[in-house]
Write a protein that holds these residues in place. Structure first.
Motif, short mmCIF file in Angstrom:
data_model
loop_
_atom_site.label_atom_id
_atom_site.label_comp_id
_atom_site.label_asym_id
_atom_site.label_seq_id
_atom_site.Cartn_x
_atom_site.Cartn_y
_atom_site.Cartn_z
N ASN A 171 0.61 -1.33 0.03
CA ASN A 171 -0.12 0.02 0.01
C ASN A 171 0.87 1.17 0.05
N GLY A 172 1.95 1.07 0.59
CA GLY A 172 2.64 2.54 0.60
C GLY A 172 2.94 3.31 -0.40
N PRO A 173 3.78 2.30 -1.40
CA PRO A 173 3.98 3.36 -2.65
C PRO A 173 2.64 3.25 -3.72
N ARG A 174 1.76 2.58 -3.23
CA ARG A 174 0.63 2.45 -4.49
C ARG A 174 -0.60 3.19 -4.00
N TYR A 175 -1.15 3.62 -5.08
CA TYR A 175 -2.84 4.25 -4.78
C TYR A 175 -3.68 3.29 -4.88
#
Length: 311
Positions: A171-175
């Motif tokens: 989730n951190g780097p992805r919308y």
């Protein structure tokens, strides 16, 4: 530490609250805690006489409690709307009266899939739907923790599990395609981190746990398949090949709850696939699907591999 899959009555005498246990991951987690011997208070809004806004009458909270008991535990159905503080307060007071303890709290409340429109700008989302998602997936968890944690911290060794969709690594780097959904599914990761800090001095542990591509009842219905023939859905969605049964996340939770060294995970974001390798359990078909690693490395990363390589 690798540990064999949970067996016997490892959680006998322990009391658990699975908030949001009517179906899917919540139901499976409640059942697997029961299989390990726990007394499980399973909460939800859909009963045999009332259907919640989710609109599914085929799964009820009474049935979940019966499955817990059939598995070897003691299942107790509790009709609770976790957006109503007084209902949550009353539930915790009931648990205190009946048992004087709470050993495991699972914050799994969601029920917002029917509100979700992917690839919709924040100014295009129906505001009522977006805010309802946040209330269902974030506020419910906070209300439940507020009332339940004073009971849980009475004894060292308590475990709090925030359940979400996606790991911090994913989730951190992805919308996640919808701002309200993105916030809702990232909040439990941060909540587990914060709760870990607050619970540390009491000898209790908080983690965030995510299933992979879950073959929930609703997902199977969406694809027009059953658990017995779920692979028929691959013609429509090839990535469904990495899908896991709800029992897999249930076994992940039970493994955590039975681990005397669970504090080593304090504050971390975990997944069913990751924990299967660590604890030695499998899905119902004997495989160990690692859904989030598959999506990171193959779907988004372009690695030449198949879903079978990640099972």
């Amino acid at each position: 530490m690798n540990t064999a899959a949970v067996s016997g009555k490892s959680l006998e005498g322990k009391v658990a609250l699975v908030a949001g246990a009517t179906r899917g991951a919540g139901r499976a987690m409640a059942v697997e805690l029961g299989r390990a011997g726990a007394t499980v208070y399973a909460t939800g809004r859909t009963t045999r006489g009332h259907v919640s806004e989710v609109g599914r009458s085929t799964e009820t909270i009474e049935e979940t409690a019966e499955l817990v008991t059939a598995a070897g535990g003691t299942g107790i159905a509790a009709v609770v709307d976790h957006l109503e503080p007084e209902q949550v307060r009353a539930l915790v007071e009931r648990i205190d009266r009946d048992h004087g303890r709470l050993d495991i709290l699972v914050n799994d409340v969601w029920g917002g899939d029917h509100l979700l429109d992917f690839d919709t700008k924040v100014w295009e989302v129906e505001l009522d739907k977006g805010l309802r998602m946040l209330r269902l997936g974030v506020e419910t968890h906070l209300v439940t923790s507020h009332f339940a944690l004073p009971l849980l911290i009475r004894r060292p060794g308590g475990l709090v599990v925030e359940v979400t969709d996606g790991t911090a690594e994913y989730n951190g780097p992805r919308y996640r395609g919808n701002l309200f959904f993105d916030l809702t599914k990232n909040a439990p990761i941060r909540a587990a981190f914060g709760l870990a800090e607050e619970l540390r001095e009491y000898g209790c542990t908080a983690v965030c746990l995510s299933p992979g591509f879950l073959r929930s009842e609703e997902m199977l219905d969406t694809f027009g398949v059953r658990e017995e023939n779920w692979r028929d859905a691959l013609a429509r969605e090839p990535h469904f090949a990495i899908a896991e049964s709800p029992a897999y996340i249930g076994r992940a939770l039970a493994a955590l709850a039975c681990d005397p060294d669970v504090a080593r995970w304090n504050g971390q974001s975990l997944s069913s696939g990751q924990l299967a390798v660590e604890y030695g359990f499998t899905d119902t078909d004997g495989s160990r699907p690692d859904g989030w690693r598959y999506f990171i490395e193959v779907v988004h990363g372009g690695k030449e591999a198949t879903a079978e390589d990640y099972r």
